[in-house]
Structures are given as structure tokens and as C-alpha cells.
Enzyme design. Structure first.
Site, PDB file in Angstrom:
ATOM      1  N   ASN A 138       0.856  -1.202   0.000  1.00  0.00           N
ATOM      2  CA  ASN A 138       0.000   0.000   0.000  1.00  0.00           C
ATOM      3  C   ASN A 138       0.885   1.244   0.000  1.00  0.00           C
ATOM      4  O   ASN A 138       1.934   1.273   0.637  1.00  0.00           O
ATOM      5  CB  ASN A 138      -0.905   0.018   1.231  1.00  0.00           C
ATOM      6  CG  ASN A 138      -1.859   1.203   1.205  1.00  0.00           C
ATOM      7  OD1 ASN A 138      -2.753   1.273   0.367  1.00  0.00           O
ATOM      8  ND2 ASN A 138      -1.661   2.154   2.083  1.00  0.00           N
ATOM      9  N   GLU A 198      -0.603   1.045  -5.399  1.00  0.00           N
ATOM     10  CA  GLU A 198      -0.726   2.328  -6.107  1.00  0.00           C
ATOM     11  C   GLU A 198       0.459   2.591  -7.036  1.00  0.00           C
ATOM     12  O   GLU A 198       0.334   3.389  -7.976  1.00  0.00           O
ATOM     13  CB  GLU A 198      -0.856   3.481  -5.099  1.00  0.00           C
ATOM     14  CG  GLU A 198      -2.225   3.602  -4.448  1.00  0.00           C
ATOM     15  CD  GLU A 198      -2.356   2.832  -3.139  1.00  0.00           C
ATOM     16  OE1 GLU A 198      -1.548   1.914  -2.897  1.00  0.00           O
ATOM     17  OE2 GLU A 198      -3.280   3.147  -2.359  1.00  0.00           O
ATOM     18  N   ASP A 245      -3.926  21.961   8.178  1.00  0.00           N
ATOM     19  CA  ASP A 245      -4.515  20.960   7.305  1.00  0.00           C
ATOM     20  C   ASP A 245      -4.810  21.541   5.924  1.00  0.00           C
ATOM     21  O   ASP A 245      -4.586  22.727   5.679  1.00  0.00           O
ATOM     22  CB  ASP A 245      -5.803  20.438   7.964  1.00  0.00           C
ATOM     23  CG  ASP A 245      -5.878  18.939   7.843  1.00  0.00           C
ATOM     24  OD1 ASP A 245      -5.427  18.419   6.816  1.00  0.00           O
ATOM     25  OD2 ASP A 245      -6.399  18.293   8.771  1.00  0.00           O
TER      26      ASP A 245
HETATM   27  C1  LIG Z   1      -0.136  15.904   0.531  1.00  0.00           C
HETATM   28  C2  LIG Z   1      -1.028  14.899   1.191  1.00  0.00           C
HETATM   29  C3  LIG Z   1      -0.913  14.680   2.561  1.00  0.00           C
HETATM   30  C4  LIG Z   1      -1.704  13.730   3.196  1.00  0.00           C
HETATM   31  N1  LIG Z   1      -1.532  13.486   4.527  1.00  0.00           N
HETATM   32  C5  LIG Z   1      -2.203  12.464   5.126  1.00  0.00           C
HETATM   33  C6  LIG Z   1      -1.958  12.123   6.495  1.00  0.00           C
HETATM   34  O1  LIG Z   1      -1.156  12.766   7.179  1.00  0.00           O
HETATM   35  N2  LIG Z   1      -2.640  11.079   7.022  1.00  0.00           N
HETATM   36  C7  LIG Z   1      -3.535  10.339   6.296  1.00  0.00           C
HETATM   37  O2  LIG Z   1      -4.088   9.367   6.834  1.00  0.00           O
HETATM   38  N3  LIG Z   1      -3.816  10.663   5.017  1.00  0.00           N
HETATM   39  C8  LIG Z   1      -3.151  11.689   4.403  1.00  0.00           C
HETATM   40  N4  LIG Z   1      -3.395  12.010   3.090  1.00  0.00           N
HETATM   41  C9  LIG Z   1      -4.412  11.284   2.357  1.00  0.00           C
HETATM   42  C10 LIG Z   1      -3.920   9.913   2.025  1.00  0.00           C
HETATM   43  O3  LIG Z   1      -2.931   9.915   1.050  1.00  0.00           O
HETATM   44  C11 LIG Z   1      -5.157   9.164   1.634  1.00  0.00           C
HETATM   45  O4  LIG Z   1      -5.488   8.518   2.810  1.00  0.00           O
HETATM   46  C12 LIG Z   1      -5.010   8.212   0.516  1.00  0.00           C
HETATM   47  O5  LIG Z   1      -5.214   8.902  -0.654  1.00  0.00           O
HETATM   48  C13 LIG Z   1      -6.008   7.109   0.621  1.00  0.00           C
HETATM   49  O6  LIG Z   1      -5.286   5.977   0.533  1.00  0.00           O
HETATM   50  P1  LIG Z   1      -5.926   4.568   0.856  1.00  0.00           P
HETATM   51  O7  LIG Z   1      -7.072   4.417  -0.089  1.00  0.00           O
HETATM   52  O8  LIG Z   1      -4.808   3.618   0.586  1.00  0.00           O
HETATM   53  O9  LIG Z   1      -6.376   4.584   2.275  1.00  0.00           O
HETATM   54  C14 LIG Z   1      -2.648  12.991   2.438  1.00  0.00           C
HETATM   55  C15 LIG Z   1      -2.762  13.226   1.074  1.00  0.00           C
HETATM   56  C16 LIG Z   1      -1.963  14.160   0.446  1.00  0.00           C
HETATM   57  C17 LIG Z   1      -2.101  14.372  -1.024  1.00  0.00           C
END
Ligand SMILES: Cc1cc2nc3c(=O)[nH]c(=O)nc-3n(C[C@H](O)[C@H](O)[C@H](O)COP(=O)(O)O)c2cc1C
Length: 433
Positions: A138, A198, A245
Site C-alpha cells: 500500500n 498504487e 490541514d
Molecule cells: C499531501 C497529502 C498529505 C496527506 N496526509 C495524510 C496524512 O497525514 N494522514 C492520512 O491518513 N492521510 C493523508 N493524506 C491522504 C492519504 O494519502 C489518503 O489517505 C489516501 O489517498 C487514501 O489511501 P488509501 O485508499 O490507501 O487509504 C494525504 C494526502 C496528500 C495528497
């Protein structure tokens, strides 16, 4: 193309600002990044570190489109194709990201302190790679707050795949990869089915080389700039936050899992990738992967969808503008429901006709002013699961009220015309010379 190759390309096109004067990683670098807005920048001299820092490299869709060699309009279809046609990256034995091994001292890295009320210095551009025996690999983003010379507390949103992997495995190796190109960055921000790697989406966006991580069985982007490998423990917790955020508001302090760093590798002359929290680049990376998922759901609903934009004013997350070629009177409303399906965190959807420029907020407001009647064109959906990022949603449940605005003109015109008048064209240069 690697992160550094694109920086070189930007410099050749005179689209890079080089800052030679010493800049502190504490509040000074972030202030400059913020003031430069969407201008790519390279800091040559960070006071507290030997490494250079770059920011705003992918702060606009135009910069990302130029990277891929396509137009801004073609980006959505490119993303959609990659999500639907993932392909395996190429495994290499020797990788630039493992050229140099560094001593484990996080104080030596240019981990920025961004805003005065922040809980600490943060990695905000780190792409985290984890593995699980059942689900495979992941890849996603997690901000990491430095709490000592070798530890971070890591923000893990509940229910995300990272959270699922961690609850299952308890202690889990992680590779935090920094200095990535947009194929990896955009892929890491997509939400895919559990078990889908991904990096295969990244490879479909642009060919990607991967290499085995040094301390565990994961495949990581070979061309990134830094790799921090370590163990995250579900039961070891530390406060995380406050931190700005996506919405440019402060997130609360929580107890989050601790990541202990065991190995740090990087390229020769590695360049750190900074990402301003709540800045344009953060917004672009969050919003862009949702535009194709909305587009697809609207198309699947039988609507001729032309384009989708998650607007920066709506934090590139809470507001979607959907452009359609309206064929039936109900198409606008059907589009609202389909768009919410395509992006579950979206709060307000605006549906417009094909003559509206969805990248121009004035043009969208014009459609709202001239084509919309609240009693018949507004859809209100109460008690919906919304975004955890929305400060106005219920803080415990994220319940919110969603709204859809059908800004399309009626097919059958009864009174005044809805078309924008065409002004005569002229050769202004001739008259002004
Ligand atoms: C710049 C950026 C920062 C992010 N920071 C976090 C974070 O600190 N914690 C988190 O859980 N998701 C964060 N996200 C969102 C995760 O990348 C998001 O959970 C992910 O797209 C979903 O992945 P999943 O489907 O594997 O759960 C962030 C996304 C971006 C683009």
C-alpha cells in the site's frame, strides 16, 4: 523523469527561482514558499542542513501537465486511464535513492517547521510504503512530526488502508519516500481497492523503476531523493499536531503511532521536497485524483460529462464543479448525485453547461446568478457522512449537510435568453500602437 530532472527542466525554461542566501528551516523557508504561491523554488543554502530544499515544483495543474507533456485538459483522462489500467513497474537492482547511507540523525535533515503553532518539524511530502502478507503493498501520504533524532509521530486517518494494515500487523515496517515525481505523488493520493498497489497506477501514468527497500520486503520508487525506513508501532503513541490541514485551518492534537527510523538513504546531493500544508501543491495533489472518479460516475449515470474541477477555493476537496452537455431536463440533478458518489468527501457540487469556464470562479458565479433558482435547482442532503477535514462538519462523526447546485439552463426557454452575448472582436494592438 525524476524530481531533479524536472527541476533542471524548469530552470532551463527560466521557471525556477534559486535562492542562494541562507534560509532557516524554521519558519523562514515556509514563509518564502507561501509568498511565492505557485512559483517553483530551490533553496541552495539551508542554515541547519547540508541538503538543498525544493518546493512548489508541482503547485499547478500546468506544471503537472508540462511534466507529462500533455495539456491541462488531458490530465483528467490520463489519470482515469492510469487508475483503470495499472501496470507493473520495472524492478532494478541499483537505485539512485540508495546511493548514499546517512547516519540516523533527523536533526541533520531539512525537515521544515512550517507555522508558528505547529507541534513540531514535519515531513509533509512523504509517500509511505507498507506491505502486508495478504494485501500486498500500500502506498499513501502520512505527515510525520519529528519527536526526537530518530522518531516521528505519524498521522494515520482511521479507516484508511494504512490504518487497516497497522491494526492487523501491530508493528509494521514503513519506507517514507521523499522527492517524488507526480506519477508517484498522484498515485499515492488515489483511493483504490484494498490490495491494489498504487505504484502500478504510477507506472501507468509514466514508467517507473522500483527497487527493494533495504530493511524489508517492499518495492519503492528507485528515483526518489530520500528514503527513511523504520518500524511503526500501533501501541507506542505520541502526540501529533497541531498542524495546518488542507483547509488552511489547524488540525487538533491526537495521540498517533510512533515511527522509529532504522535506516536513511539518499541520492548524491539529494534535494529535499518540501510541501506547504494547505498550500496550492497540497490542494492539487489531494483534488486531482478525485476528478476522474467523479467524471466516471457521472458518465456511468448516462450523462455527457465534459470536465470536472475541484476548485482551490473549495480546498480542492469540498467543492466540485462538473461541466456537462445537457440532453435532458433532469441531467443536472442526476449529475449532482453521481458526483457525490464519485467523491464521498465532497460537500458542494455545482453543475454547469458547456459554455461555462470551470476554471474561472467569476464565470461559475455568473451561472449561479443567471441560471439558478433555489426552490427548484437546489438539492439539500442532510445528515451525510462528510469530510473529516471540514471544520464545520460534526467533529466526532463528520456528519454534514451536502448541497447540489444545478446551474444549467433549462432546455426549454420560456422567457429571456440564457446565452452570453458575443461582443464584437477587434485588433486592439492596431488602435493602441
Ligand atoms: C499531501 C497529502 C498529505 C496527506 N496526509 C495524510 C496524512 O497525514 N494522514 C492520512 O491518513 N492521510 C493523508 N493524506 C491522504 C492519504 O494519502 C489518503 O489517505 C489516501 O489517498 C487514501 O489511501 P488509501 O485508499 O490507501 O487509504 C494525504 C494526502 C496528500 C495528497
Amino acid at each position: 523523469m525524476s524530481f531533479r530532472d524536472y527541476i533542471k527542466k524548469l530552470e532551463k525554461k527560466r521557471n525556477l527561482i534559486r535562492i542562494k542566501k541562507p534560509v532557516s528551516k524554521n519558519l523562514e523557508a515556509s514563509a518564502i514558499i507561501n509568498e511565492l504561491k505557485d512559483k517553483p523554488v530551490l533553496f541552495e543554502n539551508i542554515k541547519e542542513s547540508n541538503f538543498k530544499v525544493s518546493a512548489n515544483i508541482f503547485a499547478t495543474k500546468q506544471l503537472i501537465a508540462d511534466y507529462f507533456g500533455v495539456s491541462v485538459q488531458e490530465l483528467l483522462e490520463k489519470m482515469l486511464y492510469a487508475i483503470e489500467n495499472p501496470s507493473e513497474p520495472k524492478l532494478v537492482k541499483n537505485a539512485p535513492c540508495q546511493e548514499v547511507e546517512l547516519p540516523i540523525d533527523l536533526d541533520k535533515l531539512p525537515i521544515l517547521f512550517h507555522c508558528e503553532k505547529d507541534g513540531g518539524n514535519y515531513i509533509s511530502s512523504g509517500v509511505c510504503i507498507i506491505t502486508d502478507k495478504e494485501y500486498g503493498q500500500n502506498v499513501d501520504f502520512h505527515r510525520c512530526m519529528q519527536i526526537s533524532k530518530n522518531k516521528f509521530s505519524v498521522r494515520v486517518v482511521e479507516g484508511r488502508h494504512f490504518d487497516i494494515f497497522l491494526k492487523k500487523n501491530k508493528d509494521m515496517p514503513v519506507a517514507v519516500c521523499i522527492g517524488n515525481s507526480p506519477n508517484v505523488l498522484l498515485a499515492a493520493a488515489t483511493s483504490v481497492n484494498l490490495g491494489q498497489n498504487e505504484l502500478c497506477i504510477a507506472n501507468s501514468l509514466e514508467e517507473l523503476n522500483v527497487v527493494k527497500a533495504k530493511t524489508f520486503d517492499a518495492l519503492i520508487p528507485a528515483d526518489c531523493e530520500f528514503v527513511l525506513e523504520g518500524i511503526i508501532r500501533e501501541n507506542e503513541r505520541h502526540t501529533e499536531g497541531p498542524f495546518v490541514d488542507l483547509t488552511e485551518t489547524y488540525d487538533i492534537v491526537r495521540d498517533e503511532p510512533v515511527l522509529e527510523i532504522k535506516k536513511i538513504t539518499c541520492r548524491r546531493d539529494a534535494i529535499w521536497q518540501a510541501l506547504l500544508p494547505g498550500g496550492l501543491e497540497h490542494k492539487i495533489l489531494m483534488g486531482m485524483p478525485r476528478e476522474p472518479t467523479i467524471f466516471k460516475k457521472v458518465k456511468d449515470a448516462g450523462i455527457n460529462c465534459l470536465d470536472v474541477s475541484l476548485t482551490p477555493g473549495g480546498c480542492s476537496w469540498l467543492h466540485a464543479v462538473v461541466k456537462i452537455n445537457k440532453k435532458e431536463e433532469n441531467d443536472g440533478k442526476k449529475t449532482v448525485y453521481a458526483a457525490f458518489e464519485g467523491h464521498k468527501s465532497c460537500k458542494h457540487v455545482f453543475v454547469v453547461d458547456d459554455d461555462i469556464d470551470i476554471y474561472d470562479p467569476n464565470c461559475i458565479e455568473w451561472a449561479l446568478a443567471t441560471r439558478f433558482q433555489a426552490d427548484s435547482d437546489l438539492i439539500i442532503l442532510k445528515n451525510q457522512k462528510g469530510s473529516s477535514l471540514d471544520p464545520s462538519a460534526d467533529p466526532k462523526t463528520s456528519l454534514t449537510t451536502k448541497c447540489g447546485f444545478d446551474l444549467t439552463k433549462p432546455l426549454l426557454v420560456k422567457g429571456k435568453n440564457f446565452e452570453k452575448a458575443e461582443y464584437p472582436k477587434t485588433n486592439l494592438k492596431y488602435f493602441l500602437d
